[in-house]
Design an enzyme around this catalytic site. Structure first.
Site, mmCIF file in Angstrom:
data_model
loop_
_atom_site.group_PDB
_atom_site.id
_atom_site.type_symbol
_atom_site.label_atom_id
_atom_site.label_comp_id
_atom_site.label_asym_id
_atom_site.label_seq_id
_atom_site.Cartn_x
_atom_site.Cartn_y
_atom_site.Cartn_z
ATOM 1 N N ASP A 1 -39.045 53.092 7.809
ATOM 2 C CA ASP A 1 -39.547 52.841 9.496
ATOM 3 C C ASP A 1 -40.774 55.228 9.460
ATOM 4 O O ASP A 1 -41.898 54.626 9.248
ATOM 5 C CB ASP A 1 -38.764 53.421 10.560
ATOM 6 C CG ASP A 1 -37.918 52.553 11.559
ATOM 7 O OD1 ASP A 1 -38.085 51.444 10.423
ATOM 8 O OD2 ASP A 1 -37.042 52.631 12.287
ATOM 9 N N CYS A 2 -40.193 56.545 8.671
ATOM 10 C CA CYS A 2 -41.188 56.879 8.238
ATOM 11 C C CYS A 2 -41.349 56.839 6.953
ATOM 12 O O CYS A 2 -42.617 57.761 6.861
ATOM 13 C CB CYS A 2 -40.101 57.967 8.339
ATOM 14 S SG CYS A 2 -38.237 58.027 7.097
ATOM 15 N N TYR A 3 -41.445 56.347 5.856
ATOM 16 C CA TYR A 3 -42.238 55.975 4.845
ATOM 17 C C TYR A 3 -42.672 54.514 4.976
ATOM 18 O O TYR A 3 -41.536 54.232 3.457
ATOM 19 C CB TYR A 3 -41.371 56.878 3.841
ATOM 20 C CG TYR A 3 -41.039 57.735 3.680
ATOM 21 C CD1 TYR A 3 -41.658 58.818 2.874
ATOM 22 C CD2 TYR A 3 -39.750 58.980 4.058
ATOM 23 C CE1 TYR A 3 -41.507 60.078 2.817
ATOM 24 C CE2 TYR A 3 -39.255 59.554 4.561
ATOM 25 C CZ TYR A 3 -41.121 61.010 3.663
ATOM 26 O OH TYR A 3 -39.692 62.281 3.643
#
Lengths: 137, 380
Positions: free
Chosen positions: B127-129
Site C-alpha cells: 500500500d505504501c510502496y
C-alpha cells in the site's frame, strides 16, 4: 640469427612435415616450444629458428608458399600493460622468464622475446590482462 | 614518550617527521629503537591485495511512486536487498547471472570510475510502496550514499600457498602448479599495516586510515579476528591472525586503489588499497615499526590437500627473492598483492600527513585481546 615464430596450419596443411623440410633444405635449427592441434584439426606451432638470416627468410617463404601462416612470436601474447597493478601473480607461473617483477621498483617487466605462449599467465592474471592474439599475421 | 595530541599538533604546524615503514626498517639498521622513537613521529604502512570480504552500501533514492525493492541487480549482478526500501549492499564477490568473470567488485569499480550501471528492481507491491518493477540507469552522482563497508580486510600476515598434487589447482591464491612448482603469497611484508603494530596498540575502532584513495576508518575488528595464532620471536603471528573491518566514502575513492579481480575457477574478488598511520609513541612502537622482511615469518600451506597441512616456514625476504626452499625443494614465488601499489599508498599517506591534511585519531575502543575463530559444526 635466432628468432621465434608462430606457424599456423590449416586442416589442409597440418599433415605436411614442414619442420623436417626446413631443417633438411634450409639448414635451419628448429626448437619447438609449443605445439597444438585444435578442434577442426587446425594446428599451431611455436618454434625458435636458428640459421643465417637469408636461410630463415627462404624457409618462411617456403612455408607460406605451401599455405602455412607464419608470424613473429612477439605479436602472439597480447598484454594490456596499462591496466596492470604489478601484483606479480603471473610471474609465479612464467617459467621462461618472460614476465618478471623488477626487484627495485616492483613493477612488472614483460619480455616478449622470452615468451613461449604457454598461456599460463592468461589464467593467472586476476585482472585478465593477457590474451592470445587471433591475428593471422 | 609522545602522545597522539602532541603529534597532531606537529602535523598541524607542518613539522611532523613521517616515514614509511620500509624507510624506518632501513633506518633501524643503523639506529636504535630509542633514537627512532625520539626522531620519528609517524610511520605509514600500506597494502593492496585481493580482499573478498568487501562490499558497498548504496541508497538509490526513492522512485515515484515508491518501490520497496526486494530483488535487485546492477548490470545483472544480484545484490543484497534485505534492507529498507532503497538500501542495498553490493557484495564484492557476487557474480553476474550471465558472466562469472564479472561481479559485485566490477560494479563497485565501475561506479567509482563514474560509469553508468543498469539497475533492475522488483517488489511485490505494498500500500505504501505500490511500484512493482523499476529498470533504470544509475551512477555515483545519481545515488544518495555509496560507501564501502568491508567486514574483513588487512589480514595480519597470511600463509603461503603451494600444491603438492599431480594437477594444477585454481584458488583465491591464484594458479597453483602441480608438484609444488610455484608458491604464492599475499602481504606487503614489512610495509603491511598490522605487521607494524602486532599487538594493535595504536589501531582500534575509529582509527582514521587511507582507504581506496580517500580517508576512511576502522569500523570494527574484522571477521575471523584471531589473537590465538602462534607468534615468532619478534611477536609476529606466523599465519593469518588479526583483521579489520573498514568503512569509507566510495564516491571519493579512486580506481587506482580499488580494482575488481577474477580468479580463474574461483570467482570475483576485489583489490583494496589500505594504509594505516602508526604514531611512534614510545620505544616499543619504534621497535615494532622497525620490523624487517627477514624477521617476518609465515607458514607454507599445501592447498592440494583437504586439511591444508603446514609444510614449513619462510620469511618475506625469501619470498621476495623469487624462490623459497620448502622440504628441500626450490620453489618459484609470486605475490598476489601488489608491493608497488602498497608503496604508493604508504607514500601518499605520508604526503597527506606532512601536508597537514590527515590527522591521527585516538581509537574509540581497542580491539579484543582474546579472540579465536570457530568452525561450523553439523548440528541438529
Amino acid at each position: 640469427m635466432k628468432k621465434r615464430f608462430v606457424f599456423r596450419f590449416s586442416p589442409n596443411t597440418v599433415k605436411k612435415p614442414l619442420m623436417s623440410y626446413l631443417v633438411r633444405e634450409f639448414n635451419i635449427d628448429v626448437n619447438i616450444w609449443n605445439a597444438d592441434i585444435s578442434y577442426g584439426r587446425e594446428g599451431k606451432l611455436v618454434v625458435e629458428l636458428e640459421a643465417e638470416e637469408k636461410a630463415i627468410e627462404d624457409g618462411l617463404a617456403y612455408a607460406r608458399s605451401i599455405g602455412v601462416n607464419c608470424s613473429p612470436l612477439i605479436k602472439e601474447l597480447q598484454f594490456n600493460q596499462e591496466r596492470c597493478i604489478n601484483c606479480g601473480s603471473c610471474t609465479s607461473v612464467c617459467f621462461y622468464g618472460a614476465l618478471q617483477i623488477n626487484q627495485e621498483s616492483w613493477e612488472l617487466e614483460y619480455d616478449p622475446e622470452q615468451c613461449v605462449v604457454c598461456g599460463l599467465c592468461i589464467k593467472a592474471c586476476p585482472l585478465q590482462l593477457f590474451s592470445i592474439s587471433r591475428e593471422e599475421e | 614518550m609522545k602522545t597522539i595530541d602532541q603529534i597532531n599538533e606537529k602535523i598541524r604546524n607542518g613539522n611532523a617527521v613521517v616515514f614509511t615503514a620500509e624507510e624506518v626498517s632501513r633506518m633501524a639498521e643503523t639506529m636504535t629503537s630509542a633514537e627512532i622513537a625520539e626522531e620519528v613521529d609517524v610511520v605509514t604502512t600500506g597494502t593492496f591485495g585481493p580482499m573478498c570480504s568487501s562490499g558497498a552500501f548504496i541508497n538509490f533514492g526513492h522512485y515515484n511512486p515508491p518501490i520497496r525493492m526486494e530483488e535487485v541487480s546492477l548490470n545483472d549482478v544480484p545484490i543484497f536487498a534485505g534492507l529498507a526500501a532503497v538500501d542495498s549492499y553490493i557484495g564484492a564477490s557476487s557474480e553476474s547471472t550471465f558472466d562469472e568473470t564479472y561481479g559485485g567488485a566490477h560494479i563497485i569499480e565501475d561506479l567509482i570510475a563514474g560509469k553508468d550501471v543498469k539497475l533492475k528492481a522488483r517488489a511485490k507491491g505494498t500500500d505504501c510502496y505500490p511500484t512493482k518493477e523499476v529498470q533504470t540507469v544509475i551512477n555515483k552522482d545519481t545515488v544518495n550514499e555509496f560507501y564501502l563497508f568491508n567486514p574483513r580486510n588487512a589480514y595480519q600476515n597470511y600463509s603461503v600457498a603451494v600444491n603438492s598434487q599431480k594437477h594444477s589447482i585454481y584458488t583465491y591464491m591464484g594458479s597453483l602448479m602441480p608438484h609444488m612448482e610455484n608458491a604464492t603469497y599475499s602481504t606487503s611484508g614489512e610495509l603491511s599495516p598490522l605487521l607494524n603494530d602486532p599487538e594493535l596498540r595504536t589501531i582500534g575502532i575509529g582509527t582514521r586510515i587511507f582507504l581506496g584513495g580517500t580517508q576512511g576508518f576502522v569500523s570494527w575488528y574484522g571477521t575471523q579476528f584471531n589473537t590465538q595464532k602462534p607468534k615468532n620471536e619478534q611477536g609476529i603471528p606466523t599465519s593469518n591472525a588479526a583483521t579489520l573491518a573498514v568503512i569509507g566514502n566510495a564516491k571519493e575513492m579512486s580506481t587506482e586503489y580499488i580494482r575488481a579481480a577474477y580468479f580463474e575457477k574461483y570467482g570475483v574478488s576485489i583489490f583494496i588499497g589500505i594504509g594505516i598511520p602508526i604514531p611512534v609513541l614510545d620505544e616499543d612502537i619504534a621497535r615494532a615499526v622497525s620490523i624487517r622482511n627477514c624477521q617476518i615469518e609465515t607458514s607454507v600451506v599445501d592447498y592440494g590437500l583437504e586439511d591444508k597441512p603446514v609444510l614449513g616456514m619462510v620469511n618475506y625476504e625469501d619470498l621476495r627473492s623469487g624462490t623459497i626452499k620448502v622440504q628441500g625443494k626450490e620453489i618459484k614465488t609470486g605475490a598476489m598483492s601488489s608491493l608497488e601499489k602498497a608503496r604508493k599508498i604508504a607514500e601518499e599517506l605520508k604526503t597527506w600527513i606532512k601536508n597537514g591534511e590527515f590527522l591521527l585519531s585516538h581509537p574509540v575502543e581497542m580491539m579484543p585481546k582474546n579472540s579465536s575463530v570457530k568452525g561450523l559444526e553439523q548440528r541438529s
